[in-house]
Each structure stands twice: as structure tokens, then as C-alpha cells.
Enzyme design. Sequence first.
Site, PDB file in Angstrom:
ATOM      1  N   SER A   1       0.827  -1.222  -0.054  1.00  0.00           N
ATOM      2  CA  SER A   1      -0.182  -0.076   0.020  1.00  0.00           C
ATOM      3  C   SER A   1       0.921   1.253  -0.009  1.00  0.00           C
ATOM      4  O   SER A   1       1.837   1.320   0.393  1.00  0.00           O
ATOM      5  CB  SER A   1      -0.874   0.124   1.203  1.00  0.00           C
ATOM      6  N   GLN A   2       0.292   2.304  -0.487  1.00  0.00           N
ATOM      7  CA  GLN A   2       0.906   3.692  -0.541  1.00  0.00           C
ATOM      8  C   GLN A   2       1.445   4.069   1.007  1.00  0.00           C
ATOM      9  O   GLN A   2       0.362   3.840   1.980  1.00  0.00           O
ATOM     10  CB  GLN A   2      -0.132   4.741  -1.136  1.00  0.00           C
TER      11      GLN A   2
END
EC number: 2.1.1.77
Length: 219
Positions: A70-71
Site C-alpha cells: 500500500s501507499q
Amino acid sequence: MVAAELQGIGMTSRRTRMRLIQRLRESGIRDEQVLGVMGDLPRHIFLDEALAHRAYEDTSLPIGHGQTLSQPYIVAKMTETLMAHQPRKVLELGTGSGYQTAILAQLVAEVYSVERIKPLQDRARERLRQIGIRNVMLRHADGGMGWPEKGPFDGIIVTAAPREVPEELLEQLAEGGVLVAPVGDEAQMLVEITRHGDKFKTREIEPVRFVPLLHGVIR
Ligand code: SAH
């Protein structure tokens, strides 16, 4: 790789990591403990070598098997939301690269993490061992139903999106416990659900885009 070169990468990654932390602050992340842990933890070791140079961009990155790390902003946001409730024992669904797991392990006493894709879990286990993290228990399984034998949990964090939050998961929340998850199909919303007795209160945080929570396991 020679030592000097390795040290060079270490230094560069520290500087770029600090820039990333600065960006997270600008995006509204306030929890200093979360920012501190993310500032200290190298993200590049959770990626394949070919992608390591992009580790400190604030973007999600592929980790193989069609999955993504994930970011950083979303990792920070989810962790901050969870930590506001000061959980001691946390369940994570979707170990993936182990990056989120490693962050949680440094903030809470016990982490239980479930992953359905065995090769991803194996790699995550090796990375966590390398960086000396010991308070994590990993399980290879379909985590859609949680990990009832180990519950109840003060916090549950889901890093793949179910269409709806499974009842079984909510039942594994301790009194006052919190679940943070992306929910939905095409349009997903990051939600925080807190338990008060048999009542569950939902708060919408922001729209997100996660890989779907899938059924079954891959060996
Ligand atoms: N937290 C991870 C994010 C990985 S992406 C990281 O920081 O890298 C989401 C992960 O959830 C994938 O690895 C995917 O295989 C896993 N996943 C999806 N459905 C699952 C399920 N039912 N049970 C366990 N893991 C699941």
C-alpha cells in the site's frame, strides 16, 4: 555488493525516508509515534530489488501475485486510526510484503497476521526475521473469517477490501476494540468500526483503492 555501496544505499534511503515523513505530515498524519516508526523502517527491503529505488515514493507498488504494497500515506492513516485506540493485541488480514506488519509490531505488544498466498508469507517471514521482529505470529490461511482461536483482538486491520465487513470479524473484536478496513467493490471507503457491547459504530474516513479480499489459499 561491497560494504561502502550498501552504506551508500542506507544513507540515501534515510534521507529519502525523511522526505517521505515530511510529505506524510503535510498530508495530515499527526501521530508522532507512527511517523517515528515509519521514518526508521526501510521500505525498500519489502520490495523486489528491481523496484527498491521507488520505495520512498508515496505510491503503492507491486509485490508479485497481483498484490501491492500500500501507499505509505494509507499505511500511515490506517495505523494512526488504529493507534488512537491504543490496542495491545492486533490482527492483520493480508500480510503481503510484511511492511504494515513490521510497523504494527513496533507499536503494539502482539501482532497476528494472516496471508492467503504462501510465497508472499514466506518472504514476509524472512524479512521480519532479518530485521529482528519477534512479536508477530503469521498464519497461512484464508483470513476472511479472522483468526478466532487467537481472538478477541483490541484492533483488527484489513489490508484487502471485502465487499462488506464479515460478521465473524466483528465478533473477534474485544470490548472497545476497533476495526480499520477498506470496504467496497469498485468504489471503496476506508472505515473505522468500534465495538461498544453488541453495538458497532462506523465512521467513514476516506475513499481508497485496495486489492480485493479473496477466498481460498494459494500454496
Ligand atoms: N499489508 C500488505 C498489503 C498487501 S496487499 C503490505 O503492506 O504489503 C493485500 C494482501 O491481502 C495480499 O497479500 C493478499 O494476498 C492478501 N489477502 C487477500 N485476501 C485475503 C484473505 N482472504 N486472507 C488473507 N489474506 C488475503
